[in-house]
Design an enzyme around this catalytic site. Structure first.
Site, short mmCIF file in Angstrom:
data_model
loop_
_atom_site.label_atom_id
_atom_site.label_comp_id
_atom_site.label_asym_id
_atom_site.label_seq_id
_atom_site.Cartn_x
_atom_site.Cartn_y
_atom_site.Cartn_z
N ARG A 50 32.10 41.51 33.57
CA ARG A 50 33.27 41.98 32.82
C ARG A 50 34.22 40.83 32.50
O ARG A 50 34.27 39.85 33.24
CB ARG A 50 34.00 43.10 33.57
CG ARG A 50 34.40 42.75 35.00
CD ARG A 50 34.42 44.04 35.82
NE ARG A 50 34.99 43.86 37.16
CZ ARG A 50 34.30 43.37 38.19
NH1 ARG A 50 33.06 42.96 38.04
NH2 ARG A 50 34.88 43.27 39.37
N ASP A 87 45.35 39.24 44.66
CA ASP A 87 44.56 38.49 43.68
C ASP A 87 44.58 37.04 44.16
O ASP A 87 45.63 36.41 44.21
CB ASP A 87 45.17 38.65 42.28
CG ASP A 87 44.09 38.73 41.20
OD1 ASP A 87 43.01 38.14 41.42
OD2 ASP A 87 44.32 39.35 40.16
N ARG A 139 35.72 35.96 34.99
CA ARG A 139 35.73 35.67 36.42
C ARG A 139 34.59 36.37 37.12
O ARG A 139 33.97 35.83 38.02
CB ARG A 139 37.08 36.16 36.99
CG ARG A 139 37.07 36.44 38.46
CD ARG A 139 38.26 35.87 39.17
NE ARG A 139 38.91 34.83 38.42
CZ ARG A 139 40.12 34.89 37.90
NH1 ARG A 139 40.87 35.94 38.09
NH2 ARG A 139 40.61 33.90 37.22
N TYR A 140 34.33 37.60 36.74
CA TYR A 140 33.28 38.39 37.37
C TYR A 140 32.08 38.44 36.42
O TYR A 140 32.25 38.40 35.20
CB TYR A 140 33.78 39.82 37.61
CG TYR A 140 35.01 39.91 38.47
CD1 TYR A 140 34.93 39.75 39.85
CD2 TYR A 140 36.27 40.14 37.92
CE1 TYR A 140 36.06 39.84 40.65
CE2 TYR A 140 37.41 40.22 38.71
CZ TYR A 140 37.29 40.08 40.07
OH TYR A 140 38.41 40.16 40.86
N CYS A 175 55.03 41.36 24.27
CA CYS A 175 55.18 42.65 24.95
C CYS A 175 56.42 43.33 24.40
O CYS A 175 57.30 42.67 23.86
CB CYS A 175 55.37 42.45 26.45
SG CYS A 175 53.94 41.70 27.23
N ASP A 207 51.98 38.17 42.82
CA ASP A 207 51.31 36.87 42.73
C ASP A 207 52.24 35.69 43.00
O ASP A 207 53.43 35.86 43.14
CB ASP A 207 50.73 36.71 41.32
CG ASP A 207 49.48 37.55 41.13
OD1 ASP A 207 48.75 37.73 42.12
OD2 ASP A 207 49.27 38.02 40.01
N CYS A 263 56.50 39.53 35.76
CA CYS A 263 55.20 39.35 35.11
C CYS A 263 54.42 38.16 35.69
O CYS A 263 54.95 37.06 35.79
CB CYS A 263 55.39 39.14 33.62
SG CYS A 263 53.81 38.91 32.77
N ARG A 321 51.92 36.82 34.27
CA ARG A 321 51.45 35.98 33.16
C ARG A 321 52.63 35.37 32.40
O ARG A 321 52.53 35.08 31.22
CB ARG A 321 50.60 36.83 32.23
CG ARG A 321 49.16 36.38 32.18
CD ARG A 321 48.30 37.39 31.46
NE ARG A 321 47.37 37.99 32.39
CZ ARG A 321 46.85 39.21 32.25
NH1 ARG A 321 47.17 39.96 31.22
NH2 ARG A 321 46.01 39.67 33.14
N LYS A 377 40.21 39.63 42.88
CA LYS A 377 40.95 40.60 43.68
C LYS A 377 40.28 40.82 45.02
O LYS A 377 39.09 41.09 45.08
CB LYS A 377 41.01 41.93 42.93
CG LYS A 377 41.75 41.84 41.62
CD LYS A 377 41.63 43.14 40.86
CE LYS A 377 42.26 43.04 39.49
NZ LYS A 377 41.46 42.20 38.56
N CYS A 420 58.59 42.14 31.54
CA CYS A 420 58.85 42.50 32.93
C CYS A 420 59.27 41.24 33.68
O CYS A 420 58.64 40.19 33.55
CB CYS A 420 57.59 43.06 33.58
SG CYS A 420 56.83 44.33 32.56
C1 LIG Z 1 41.41 42.30 37.34
C2 LIG Z 1 40.48 41.57 36.55
C3 LIG Z 1 39.30 42.17 36.08
C4 LIG Z 1 38.95 43.61 36.39
O1 LIG Z 1 38.77 43.85 37.73
P1 LIG Z 1 38.35 45.31 38.21
O2 LIG Z 1 38.37 45.23 39.68
O3 LIG Z 1 37.01 45.58 37.61
O4 LIG Z 1 39.38 46.26 37.66
C5 LIG Z 1 38.44 41.42 35.35
N1 LIG Z 1 38.69 40.13 35.07
C6 LIG Z 1 39.80 39.52 35.50
C7 LIG Z 1 40.02 38.09 35.18
C8 LIG Z 1 40.74 40.22 36.25
O5 LIG Z 1 41.86 39.61 36.67
S1 SF4 Z 2 53.63 42.67 33.22
FE1 SF4 Z 2 53.74 40.94 31.75
S2 SF4 Z 2 52.07 41.27 30.33
FE2 SF4 Z 2 52.43 43.23 31.39
S3 SF4 Z 2 53.86 44.33 30.05
FE3 SF4 Z 2 55.07 43.26 31.57
S4 SF4 Z 2 55.61 41.31 30.58
FE4 SF4 Z 2 53.91 42.18 29.42
#
Ligand SMILES: *Cc1c(COP(=O)(O)O)cnc(C)c1O
Ligand code: SF4
Length: 415
Positions: free
Chosen positions: A123, A337, A119-120, A132, A300, A139, A141, A344, A136
């Site tokens: 990184r 986000d 995305r960025y 996991c 989210d 979560c 995801r 973010k 959670c």
């Molecule tokens: C959160 C996130 C990051 C890291 O973001 P930072 O602000 O550098 O901690 C990188 N890629 C994705 C897709 C993210 O969701």
């Molecule tokens: S938030 Fe989602 S990915 Fe993270 S530990 Fe919990 S269940 Fe696993």
């Protein structure tokens, strides 16, 4: 105040009564004995008939797994127990709210190869497993996490590694999942070693909730592996001060004392931590175990977690209660986000009340208004140092709002 950390004992819980201490303290035992069904859960906490019925229905949609350690942390007598709310499914998970989205952060869409989100510019987020130790309930995801627990896919990982190798601007790789630390030590070592061998990868981050839900995972052996591939940063996910136990403290100590900085990413959750007092206490307790509060996330728009969402105003109120009132070290960045993969976005109280060419009108945490007079000459003489020359080499003039502010952009292009 000095804190006596709670140790999570198991002998008083009927189904764990005969478990040997050495098993209880072994992460593999914890992982192999996660609570996945209603009958096991009802041997640990009281669940009434109606709740059981509802649980059965919600389990058809989303998987449950609770480590024995985290389950033993539940306060039985308290229906609003923050541990319980994060671990035990509720019928509200089946609600599909109008604003719900399956993949709100476009992690799958912004994915050039499976398991990698870019995305960025500099990184990437690398998902190395979908498993996991605890699932959670909030979560983000959850569309993928727990769907298949097959663990690590080497082919997928190597595709991602190739992608990172080809994209030399990537200097930071976040190893996440699922929870990467559900993988065995040998896999972790393979992942870290492979990433460390990429020349342009400067830092590696590990995102894992194990210090909170399965602190036994942070073993001497694991820490010795992590140490070999420094610089590595560790980010975990404490949401409530009750999660900071003797075991969690020992896990974080192991990391920090071996030179691995630990940060924390909290999710703002209704009925769990949507209160300035709870949050302040959490941030203080984190610092006491040397964990640096990094982010508070607005919950989210993922499907099935609408019952956890608060207003964004609540998050701003929490920051208003932290900044200035306590150590700056205890103040994380509150972020939303952005749905649709915008990344973010930090949100905070407004501290700039007004401005002119010459003056900035600010207010502090007490509400006191101050005037900052800006210098009359603000021109800066760019001497074209080596940093500037290097930046120019990689400069992509079409990226971001920052480039709109770049006064030297014409000059740079002409050079
Ligand atoms: C959160 C996130 C990051 C890291 O973001 P930072 O602000 O550098 O901690 C990188 N890629 C994705 C897709 C993210 O969701
Ligand atoms: S938030 Fe989602 S990915 Fe993270 S530990 Fe919990 S269940 Fe696993």
């Amino acid at each position: 105040m000095k804190k006596i950390y709670r140790k999570v004992l198991h002998k008083h819980i009927p189904i764990f009564k005969d478990v040997k201490d050495e098993d209880w303290n072994d992460w593999k035992w914890q992982l192999n004995n996660t609570i996945k069904d209603i009958s096991s859960l009802s041997k640990i906490i009281t669940i009434d008939e109606k709740e059981k019925e509802q649980l059965a229905i919600s389990l058809k949609k989303f998987k449950m797994a609770i480590t024995p350690y985290y389950a033993a942390l539940i306060d039985e007598n308290y229906i609003r127990c923050p541990i319980r709310l994060q671990a035990v499914p509720r019928i509200q998970e089946l609600i599909k709210d109008d604003s719900d989205i399956s993949d709100p952060l476009h992690e799958d869409i912004d994915s050039p190869v499976p398991g990698l989100t870019h995305r960025y510019p500099d990184r990437v987020l690398l998902l190395v497993t979908r498993k996991c130790s605890m699932y959670c309930r909030h979560c983000t995801r959850r569309r993928v996490v727990g769907c298949d627990e097959s663990g690590f896919n080497k082919e997928c990982f190597l595709d991602a590694v190739n992608y990172i190798k080809k994209n030399k601007q990537i200097r930071d790789v976040i190893v996440s999942g699922g929870d990467p630390l559900t993988l065995p030590d040998s896999r972790i070592e393979y992942i870290l070693e492979t990433l460390r061998n990429i020349n342009h990868v400067e830092i590696i981050r590990i995102g894992s909730r194990t210090p909170v839900v399965m602190p036994q995972r942070i073993t001497d052996n694991l820490v010795n592996i992590i140490k070999k591939y420094q610089p590595i940063f560790f980010n975990t996910h404490f949401n409530h001060p009750d999660e900071i136990t003797e075991e969690a403290k020992i896990a974080c100590d192991k990391l920090t004392e071996n030179g691995v900085p630990v940060g924390n990413q909290t999710v703002l959750l209704r009925d769990v931590n949507d209160c300035p007092f709870i949050m302040k206490e959490l941030m203080h307790e984190l610092l006491k175990i040397r964990v640096k509060p990094y982010y508070i996330y607005q919950c989210d728009l993922s499907t099935g977690i609408s019952h956890f969402r608060t207003s964004v105003g609540k998050g701003i109120e929490i920051i208003e209660n932290l900044r200035g009132h306590t150590s700056g070290m205890a103040v994380p960045t509150y972020v939303v986000d952005a749905p649709g993969g915008g990344g973010k976005i930090p949100v905070m109280p407004n501290y700039v009340i007004s401005r002119s060419d010459k003056k900035l009108i600010l207010r502090n945490y007490e509400g006191t208004i101050t005037v900052y007079t800006q210098p009359s000459d603000t021109s800066s003489d760019c001497g074209r140092c080596n940093i500037c020359k290097n930046t120019y080499k990689f400069f992509t003039p079409s990226e971001g709002v920052a480039t709109l502010l770049e006064e030297n952009i014409q000059n740079l292009n002409r050079r």
